[in-house]
Design an enzyme around this catalytic site. Structure first.
Site, PDB file in Angstrom:
ATOM      1  N   TRP A 159       0.802  -1.229   0.000  1.00  0.00           N
ATOM      2  CA  TRP A 159       0.000   0.000   0.000  1.00  0.00           C
ATOM      3  C   TRP A 159       0.833   1.276   0.000  1.00  0.00           C
ATOM      4  CZ3 TRP A 159       2.004   2.078   4.296  1.00  0.00           C
ATOM      5  CH2 TRP A 159       2.390   1.218   5.327  1.00  0.00           C
ATOM      6  N   ASN A 160       2.135   1.173   0.134  1.00  0.00           N
ATOM      7  CA  ASN A 160       2.879   2.425   0.348  1.00  0.00           C
ATOM      8  C   ASN A 160       3.091   3.230  -0.938  1.00  0.00           C
ATOM      9  OD1 ASN A 160       4.667   0.379  -0.444  1.00  0.00           O
ATOM     10  ND2 ASN A 160       6.406   1.382   0.524  1.00  0.00           N
ATOM     11  N   LYS A 183      -3.142  -8.047  -7.873  1.00  0.00           N
ATOM     12  CA  LYS A 183      -3.871  -8.030  -6.587  1.00  0.00           C
ATOM     13  C   LYS A 183      -3.247  -6.912  -5.753  1.00  0.00           C
ATOM     14  CE  LYS A 183      -4.101  -8.838  -2.622  1.00  0.00           C
ATOM     15  NZ  LYS A 183      -4.373  -7.837  -1.549  1.00  0.00           N
ATOM     16  N   GLU A 257      10.352  -8.397  -3.923  1.00  0.00           N
ATOM     17  CA  GLU A 257      10.934  -7.119  -3.470  1.00  0.00           C
ATOM     18  C   GLU A 257      10.423  -6.905  -2.050  1.00  0.00           C
ATOM     19  OE1 GLU A 257      13.071  -5.415  -5.280  1.00  0.00           O
ATOM     20  OE2 GLU A 257      12.819  -6.506  -7.148  1.00  0.00           O
ATOM     21  N   CYS A 291      10.210   1.318   1.600  1.00  0.00           N
ATOM     22  CA  CYS A 291      11.148   0.210   1.843  1.00  0.00           C
ATOM     23  C   CYS A 291      12.577   0.718   1.890  1.00  0.00           C
ATOM     24  CB  CYS A 291      10.985  -0.849   0.769  1.00  0.00           C
ATOM     25  SG  CYS A 291      11.097  -0.156  -0.892  1.00  0.00           S
ATOM     26  N   GLU A 393      12.487  -2.920  10.692  1.00  0.00           N
ATOM     27  CA  GLU A 393      11.930  -1.883   9.828  1.00  0.00           C
ATOM     28  C   GLU A 393      10.734  -1.242  10.551  1.00  0.00           C
ATOM     29  OE1 GLU A 393       9.714  -3.413   6.449  1.00  0.00           O
ATOM     30  OE2 GLU A 393      10.668  -1.929   5.166  1.00  0.00           O
TER      31      GLU A 393
HETATM   32  P1  TAP Z   1       2.519  -7.200   3.195  1.00  0.00           P
HETATM   33  O1  TAP Z   1       1.719  -7.313   4.413  1.00  0.00           O
HETATM   34  O2  TAP Z   1       3.600  -8.197   2.965  1.00  0.00           O
HETATM   35  O3  TAP Z   1       1.483  -7.186   1.965  1.00  0.00           O
HETATM   36  C1  TAP Z   1       1.899  -7.045   0.629  1.00  0.00           C
HETATM   37  C2  TAP Z   1       0.852  -7.646  -0.285  1.00  0.00           C
HETATM   38  O4  TAP Z   1       0.798  -9.052  -0.060  1.00  0.00           O
HETATM   39  C3  TAP Z   1      -0.573  -7.129  -0.043  1.00  0.00           C
HETATM   40  O5  TAP Z   1      -1.257  -7.044  -1.268  1.00  0.00           O
HETATM   41  C4  TAP Z   1      -1.156  -8.225   0.821  1.00  0.00           C
HETATM   42  O6  TAP Z   1      -2.569  -8.263   0.800  1.00  0.00           O
HETATM   43  C5  TAP Z   1      -0.556  -9.441   0.177  1.00  0.00           C
HETATM   44  N1  TAP Z   1      -0.560 -10.666   0.978  1.00  0.00           N
HETATM   45  C6  TAP Z   1      -0.663 -10.796   2.320  1.00  0.00           C
HETATM   46  N2  TAP Z   1      -0.660 -12.107   2.665  1.00  0.00           N
HETATM   47  C7  TAP Z   1      -0.537 -12.810   1.516  1.00  0.00           C
HETATM   48  C8  TAP Z   1      -0.472 -14.211   1.198  1.00  0.00           C
HETATM   49  N3  TAP Z   1      -0.534 -15.149   2.143  1.00  0.00           N
HETATM   50  N4  TAP Z   1      -0.364 -14.582  -0.083  1.00  0.00           N
HETATM   51  C9  TAP Z   1      -0.304 -13.649  -1.073  1.00  0.00           C
HETATM   52  N5  TAP Z   1      -0.374 -12.313  -0.835  1.00  0.00           N
HETATM   53  C10 TAP Z   1      -0.466 -11.908   0.439  1.00  0.00           C
HETATM   54  O7  TAP Z   1       3.246  -5.779   3.100  1.00  0.00           O
HETATM   55  P2  TAP Z   1       2.617  -4.349   3.370  1.00  0.00           P
HETATM   56  O8  TAP Z   1       2.436  -4.175   4.829  1.00  0.00           O
HETATM   57  O9  TAP Z   1       1.455  -4.131   2.473  1.00  0.00           O
HETATM   58  O10 TAP Z   1       3.794  -3.399   2.845  1.00  0.00           O
HETATM   59  C11 TAP Z   1       4.868  -3.030   3.599  1.00  0.00           C
HETATM   60  C12 TAP Z   1       6.093  -3.888   3.310  1.00  0.00           C
HETATM   61  O11 TAP Z   1       6.410  -3.847   1.926  1.00  0.00           O
HETATM   62  C13 TAP Z   1       7.318  -3.379   4.013  1.00  0.00           C
HETATM   63  O12 TAP Z   1       8.024  -4.446   4.589  1.00  0.00           O
HETATM   64  C14 TAP Z   1       8.141  -2.745   2.900  1.00  0.00           C
HETATM   65  O13 TAP Z   1       9.531  -2.680   3.143  1.00  0.00           O
HETATM   66  C15 TAP Z   1       7.814  -3.635   1.768  1.00  0.00           C
HETATM   67  N6  TAP Z   1       8.098  -2.947   0.507  1.00  0.00           N
HETATM   68  C16 TAP Z   1       9.172  -3.340  -0.227  1.00  0.00           C
HETATM   69  C17 TAP Z   1       9.501  -2.661  -1.391  1.00  0.00           C
HETATM   70  C18 TAP Z   1      10.675  -3.099  -2.198  1.00  0.00           C
HETATM   71  S1  TAP Z   1      10.834  -2.503  -3.678  1.00  0.00           S
HETATM   72  N7  TAP Z   1      11.560  -3.938  -1.738  1.00  0.00           N
HETATM   73  C19 TAP Z   1       8.717  -1.588  -1.810  1.00  0.00           C
HETATM   74  C20 TAP Z   1       7.636  -1.206  -1.035  1.00  0.00           C
HETATM   75  C21 TAP Z   1       7.329  -1.910   0.124  1.00  0.00           C
HETATM   76  P3  TAP Z   1      -3.421  -7.424   1.908  1.00  0.00           P
HETATM   77  O14 TAP Z   1      -3.276  -6.002   1.539  1.00  0.00           O
HETATM   78  O15 TAP Z   1      -4.787  -7.910   1.801  1.00  0.00           O
HETATM   79  O16 TAP Z   1      -2.792  -7.750   3.234  1.00  0.00           O
END
Ligand code: TAP
Length: 489
Positions: A159-160, A183, A257, A291, A393
């Site tokens: 979502w970020n 998704k 990522e 991130c 983090e």
């Molecule tokens: P997550 O909780 O990991 O969610 C990411 C995505 O995965 C969402 O669409 C989520 O759906 C989905 N998801 C959750 N459980 C799943 C499963 N069992 N199977 C398949 N998909 C699943 O991350 P977040 O809280 O949204 O984002 C923050 C994280 O993203 C941070 O750790 C950040 O560092 C990382 N991030 C990394 C990068 C790069 S480029 N490395 C860039 C941006 C963010 P829901 O929304 O329904 O939970």
């Protein structure tokens, strides 16, 4: 008066899925989406059912061969049209993003325009993907290495950065000749649906792009498990990335990522004013929900107090406001209660263990903040690796600062993490710059700047920060299989 257009646009996408080139109401349960600045419900998503997941994947499968068979120039033209349409509607798309994610409209608009740039970048790259003729081991033979699109991509995004993180996967898929089922995060679905609408407007054939809304644990997991999805392109937390890798029932290509815990090193030779400016930008932009946000800063002891005073002043000068009513605010609301709670927990942990509060440490005061997830940018000094702020983090507007004496000590602290996404250096001494760029175990090292990711260069993490790349030629190659054709004349 606050602009009402994002709410009208969202109402048209309420409860919709985008399958086979058209919007249609989903059959599953409705889940509310809230404006994080006010707590008001702005719309609903439909949780895609297993049958709808299957329908979207089948549409993508059916569209794959014809799309892959188009000449790259035709796919590039579609991407250019998409980029133009997105740029033309950037103001409205930005407002949609602001009311679901919280970042101020001007910042959101910058993200939308970068998505448009990604469309044009990958359009240009699409026409330059070529194979190789490689030297052979026997006379009379020729070896060709051909690049073929992988097939159906399942893209799962956080979502970020609701536009860019969808967009990089979308653009690379389209350029390569793949089709895609997206998704988006449950709390920021409307930006992705708005992008799908632009794909339809750009004339991208039905089934090439599909968007399914719903919970990651159900809809995302169903994409991971679907035998007709050939590749998962995931951005999100390391925990979910690992779970996806371990729970996938087939051998499947994946790019992951994942999370970061990014350090910055400031040596005594640095331009301290520039270092302060860079730290304030990369620690607090998007409320630190990045991130590659700077989570922890190691400053050489001789300039430690000067740097801290500067960063404290810079943090106090930043404005925190509702990003729709104040498009040019520095920080808007945090995206939900969850990252705010984690920020507060990391702050309390550090203070209990002896950290010194330099700036922030609380929510802004006033009636306009009631109901929203706001927090002031916060700077902590004298932090140690006993504190969560230095080892996990935070994903919030909180940064920990610590002094160091020798450069080797700074490198050791900086690398003391399971993550390896991005790192930052401010120094003017060339020997220091060389030692740091060689010694930092990160996929990205930014020196005397804080923009670790640019569209033309590969962007990816090491260790628990992921596998694979986005951006650049390398980001496109993630969407191809290589085929070796050995030909006997
Ligand atoms: P997550 O909780 O990991 O969610 C990411 C995505 O995965 C969402 O669409 C989520 O759906 C989905 N998801 C959750 N459980 C799943 C499963 N069992 N199977 C398949 N998909 C699943 O991350 P977040 O809280 O949204 O984002 C923050 C994280 O993203 C941070 O750790 C950040 O560092 C990382 N991030 C990394 C990068 C790069 S480029 N490395 C860039 C941006 C963010 P829901 O929304 O329904 O939970």
């Amino acid at each position: 008066m606050t602009d009402q257009t994002p709410f009208q646009s969202i109402a048209r996408m309420d409860g919709m899925l985008f399958i086979g080139g058209a919007f249609r109401p989903g059959e599953g349960a409705r889940l509310a989406v809230e404006n994080p600045a006010t707590g008001a419900v702005i719309g609903h998503i439909a949780a895609a059912t297993p049958a709808e997941v299957d329908e979207a994947v089948t549409a993508a499968r059916r569209a794959f061969r014809p799309w892959a068979a188009q000449v790259p120039k035709a796919r590039a033209a579609a991407l250019h049209r998409l980029g133009d349409l997105i740029a033309a509607d950037a103001a409205e798309m930005a407002r949609i993003m602001t009311v679901e994610q919280g970042k101020p409209v001007n910042e959101a608009k910058g993200e939308i325009l970068k998505l448009a740039e990604a469309c044009h970048f990958y359009a240009e790259e699409a026409i330059r993907v070529h194979g190789e003729i490689i030297p052979n081991d026997q006379p009379g033979f020729q070896s060709l290495v051909v690049r073929e699109p992988i097939g159906v991509v399942g893209a799962i995004t956080p979502w970020n950065y609701p536009a860019e993180l969808v967009g990089w996967k979308l653009c690379a898929s389209l350029a390569a000749g793949c089709t895609i089922v997206i998704k988006p995060a449950e709390i920021t679905p409307f930006t992705a649906l708005a992008i799908a609408a632009k794909c339809a407007e750009a004339g991208i054939p039905p089934g090439v792009v599909n968007v399914l809304t719903g919970k990651g644990s159900q809809v995302g997991q169903a994409l991971v498990e679907h035998p007709q999805v050939d590749k998962i392109a995931f951005t999100g937390s390391s925990a979910v990335g690992l779970h996806i890798q371990q729970s996938c029932p087939q051998v499947k290509r994946m790019s992951l990522e994942l999370g970061g815990n990014c350090p910055m090193v400031v040596t005594a030779s640095a331009d301290i004013a520039a270092a302060v400016k860079g730290a304030a930008r990369r620690s607090f932009r998007n409320c630190g929900q990045i991130c590659i946000a700077i989570n922890r800063i190691y400053v050489q002891r001789g300039v430690y107090e000067e740097f801290l005073a500067g960063l404290g002043r810079a943090a106090e000068a930043l404005s925190v406001q509702d990003g729709l009513a104040h498009p040019d605010a520095d920080l808007g609301a945090m995206a939900s209660a969850e990252p705010l709670a984690k920020t507060r927990a990391h702050l309390a942990d550090a203070l209990a263990k002896g950290a010194r509060l330099i700036a922030g440490g609380h929510a802004p005061e006033g009636a306009e903040y009631a109901g929203g997830h706001f927090f002031r940018p916060t700077v902590l000094a004298d932090c140690t690796h006993e504190m969560l702020v230095m080892t996990e983090e935070t994903f919030g507007p909180l940064v920990g600062v610590a002094p160091y004496d020798d450069l080797s000590e700074a490198i050791q602290y900086a690398n003391d993490t399971p993550y390896g996404l991005a790192s930052y250096v401010y120094a003017r001494d060339l020997i220091e710059i060389q030692s740091l760029s060689a010694g930092l175990d990160y996929g990205n090292v930014a020196i005397n700047n804080v923009d670790a990711g640019i569209m033309n260069a590969p962007y990816g993490g090491r260790k628990q920060s992921g596998i694979g790349y986005e951006h650049g030629r390398e980001g496109l190659l993630e969407y191809f299989n290589f085929k070796h054709v050995r030909l006997h004349h």
